[in-house]
Design an enzyme around this catalytic site. Structure first.
Site, PDB file in Angstrom:
ATOM      1  N   LYS B  83       0.927  -1.227  -0.010  1.00  0.00           N
ATOM      2  CA  LYS B  83       0.057  -0.099  -0.148  1.00  0.00           C
ATOM      3  C   LYS B  83       1.076   1.136   0.021  1.00  0.00           C
ATOM      4  CE  LYS B  83      -3.859   2.051   2.725  1.00  0.00           C
ATOM      5  NZ  LYS B  83      -4.674   1.841   3.861  1.00  0.00           N
ATOM      6  N   SER B 162      -9.456   1.868   2.893  1.00  0.00           N
ATOM      7  CA  SER B 162      -8.821   2.728   2.069  1.00  0.00           C
ATOM      8  C   SER B 162      -7.680   1.707   1.682  1.00  0.00           C
ATOM      9  CB  SER B 162      -8.084   3.749   2.927  1.00  0.00           C
ATOM     10  OG  SER B 162      -6.983   3.198   4.027  1.00  0.00           O
ATOM     11  N   SER B 186      -9.877  -0.425   7.404  1.00  0.00           N
ATOM     12  CA  SER B 186      -9.232  -0.251   6.061  1.00  0.00           C
ATOM     13  C   SER B 186      -8.611  -1.349   5.236  1.00  0.00           C
ATOM     14  CB  SER B 186      -8.184   1.255   5.962  1.00  0.00           C
ATOM     15  OG  SER B 186      -8.912   1.992   5.774  1.00  0.00           O
TER      16      SER B 186
END
Lengths: 102, 513
Positions: B83, B162, B186
């Site tokens: 990420k 996210s 997330s």
């Protein structure tokens, strides 16, 4: 208690943000919508409850750990270059900013 | 081998060990797939030749180690990606924000995040950086400055956020696994909406060093993969105490917090199973009544109940519990997280890195213009909330009150764990909604109701595919959430693994991938 346009401007100033008039209007509506749901939280009686600042301390002792205040990475030109390679403006290894003192 | 993308981490590790294919072949296969499916917008900064070359170089190095009989372990040569909130030396890092794109281009870190460093030291090869909501703020991956990631089950829908890019990459078989971060859900939410398996560990289990901070008392690194067994492989390497992170835990219960601990505990659980037909015999699973009330869509409820029946068939006992402050988790979280974010994001001032506005006459104007141009709308909204609740005269009414309620929420979990070993429920109230369909921020915040309580309490949580709801060509994935007490990752992983040995939801692939 609803926020006013003046509150939004004050918060933006504290947050170091410039909001356009349109952004301020939207922000005001959204923040007031948000604080409506927050009111439920404020109504709960929390007398005598200790705040929980870090979650593990709810179940075990957590001590704040600080490192020794010593230089842990030897200073070098290469390290400085690596640290500064994303800088917007540099001169002689220093970060440049607009004039602070006239 | 054209089918390499269909294999999970464990199968790929076996193939690499048997020399049926090389890490470089795997890298080339996945680079080509990522390029072919660039429309999903799972990767950021992907088109750079230097990034692909860094991937190939790491794969070649792994192949050379293996040829010399010096493979580093089961992860050596496996392809993953991170990420974009983990800082990396091989790839740019932007946290999906224009704030971290300056005149020199995207931010380049002088060091790797500890999580990245540990996975690299185990031989993993990174394919690059994955899309996410800006500074990990959002539940849809629609707040990325570089455009939304698309759900491969239906490209017109959100993947969840996210860690949306991570979930999309795993679901579309662009990668066998990826890192993510979970502040208020997330990892679990995008895993649920994309039909992959996601684990958010106990707060303090993984180092936050080099993880771009959103809300420091909540952020935790996690993993997304195709199965619980694959999640276990990665988390076992990532986890462990790190002196560079002052919130990293030195002990996980009575044991030192170290890499390998979760794997050892999971192996012990596997070995303790007396009846393979009932691997969960003796396990008590608590169902909070607040997780099954109004607001839970009928299709999600049906899939979750089907999952619970399966857990029961595997020997678990279902018990009713209560988490009475569940609804309060939303205001509590949306006070605490923005408060911490407003403090953490004050470092983005246009001086040392990132975006700098042109033509500022003084330092204050430089800060204000740079931040106003660099941050997106959701980030500004949260900075504003955080600044307000921490400002003079409001601290006690909002922030302090939220921290007291956080204690009460954590205490509710401890009371529930008197009656059960873990807690189960839905991850999200609905299946993935259409892209651009978010009505307003407050409605979006309400969708986090099932993931926020565990985040506030610092507890480990998982999302496990449990069936399909309405929508999309094949139906849209639904996730079953499992929440454990602190340091109980092995219990979660063992339960999820048993579930996945009896079901095939985690093996289903969206059409065209």
């Amino acid at each position: 208690m609803a926020l006013t346009p003046h509150d939004v401007q004050r918060i933006a100033m504290l947050a170091r943000l410039d909001l356009s008039p349109a952004e301020s209007d939207t922000m005001l509506t959204q923040l007031n919508g948000f604080f409506d749901i927050v009111e439920r939280m404020r109504a709960v009686d929390t007398t005598g409850v200790e705040p929980l600042h870090t979650p593990l301390s709810a179940v075990q002792d957590v001590a704040l750990r600080l490192r020794e205040d010593v230089v842990s990475v030897p200073p070098s030109e290469a390290a400085r270059e690596a640290n500064q390679r994303s800088a917007p403006a540099l001169a002689d290894g220093l970060f440049l900013v607009p004039r602070v003192i006239e | 081998m054209s089918e390499l993308h269909t294999l999970g981490l464990a199968a790929l590790a076996e193939g690499l060990a048997a020399r049926r294919f090389s890490s470089l072949e795997l890298a080339e296969t996945l680079l080509a797939r990522a390029r072919a499916h660039a429309g999903l917008n799972a990767f950021l900064h992907f088109d750079e030749a230097a990034a692909a070359e860094a991937t190939r170089a790491a794969a070649r190095a792994s192949d050379a180690r293996r040829a010399a009989g010096q493979a580093l372990g089961p992860l050596d040569g496996l392809l993953i990606a991170h990420k974009d909130v983990f800082v990396t030396t091989d790839f740019p890092t932007t946290a999906a924000s224009r704030m971290l794109v300056g005149a020199q281009g995207p931010y380049r870190s002088p060091f790797d995040a500890t999580v990245v460093e540990r996975l690299q030291a185990a031989g993993t090869v990174s394919l690059g950086k994955l899309n996410c909501d800006e500074f990990a703020m959002g539940g849809a991956n629609e707040h990325s400055a570089f455009g939304a990631a698309k759900n491969p089950w239906d490209r017109a829908r959100i993947p969840g956020g996210s860690s949306g890019g991570s979930a999309v990459a795993v679901a579309a078989r662009l990668l066998p696994a990826a890192t993510g971060t979970d502040t208020g859900g997330s990892v679990r939410q995008p895993a649920a909406l994309c039909g992959v398996t996601g684990l958010k560990p106990t707060y303090g289990r993984c180092s936050r060093h080099g993880m771009i901070a959103f809300a420091s008392s909540l952020d935790q690194a996690g993993v997304l993969a195709r199965s619980a067994a694959d999640c276990a492989l990665l988390i076992d390497t990532m986890a462990g105490f790190d002196p560079l992170d002052s919130t990293s835990a030195e002990f996980a219960g009575t044991e030192p917090n170290r890499p390998g601990l979760i794997g050892a505990q999971l192996a012990a659980r596997r070995a303790a199973v007396a009846d393979p037909a009932r691997p969960l015999a003796g396990l008590r699973i608590g169902l909070p009544k607040e997780f099954f009330g109004e607001g839970l869509a009928a299709d999600v409820r049906a899939a979750v109940q089907q999952g619970l029946a399966q857990l029961q068939a595997l020997g678990a006992t279902l018990v009713d519990v209560s988490l009475p402050r569940t609804e309060l988790a939303i205001p509590v979280y949306y006070i605490i997280a923005p408060a911490e974010a407003s403090s953490n994001l004050s470092r983005y001032d246009g001086v040392r890195y990132g975006h700098r506005a042109e033509g500022a006459k003084d330092l204050l104007e430089l800060y204000r213009k740079s931040r106003s141009e660099g941050f997106g709308a959701e980030v500004k909204r949260r900075i504003m909330i955080g600044t307000y609740v921490l400002s003079h005269g409001y601290y006690d009414a909002y922030y302090l009150q939220a921290q007291k309620l956080r204690r009460m929420i954590a205490d509710d979990f401890q009371a529930a764990f008197q009656a059960c070993d873990l807690i189960a429920g839905p991850v999200t109230p609905t299946v993935a909604r259409p892209l651009g369909g978010g009505s307003d921020p407050v409605t979006e915040y309400l969708a986090d109701i099932f993931t926020l309580p565990a985040s506030l309490a610092g507890l480990p949580g998982m999302s496990v595919p449990t069936g399909f709801g309405a929508g999309g060509p094949l139906g849209l994935p639904v996730g079953l959430q499992l929440i454990g007490n602190v340091w109980q990752e092995a219990t979660l992983l063992h339960t999820a693994e048993a579930f996945q040995q009896a079901t095939d939801f985690h093996l289903r692939t969206p059409e065209g991938y």
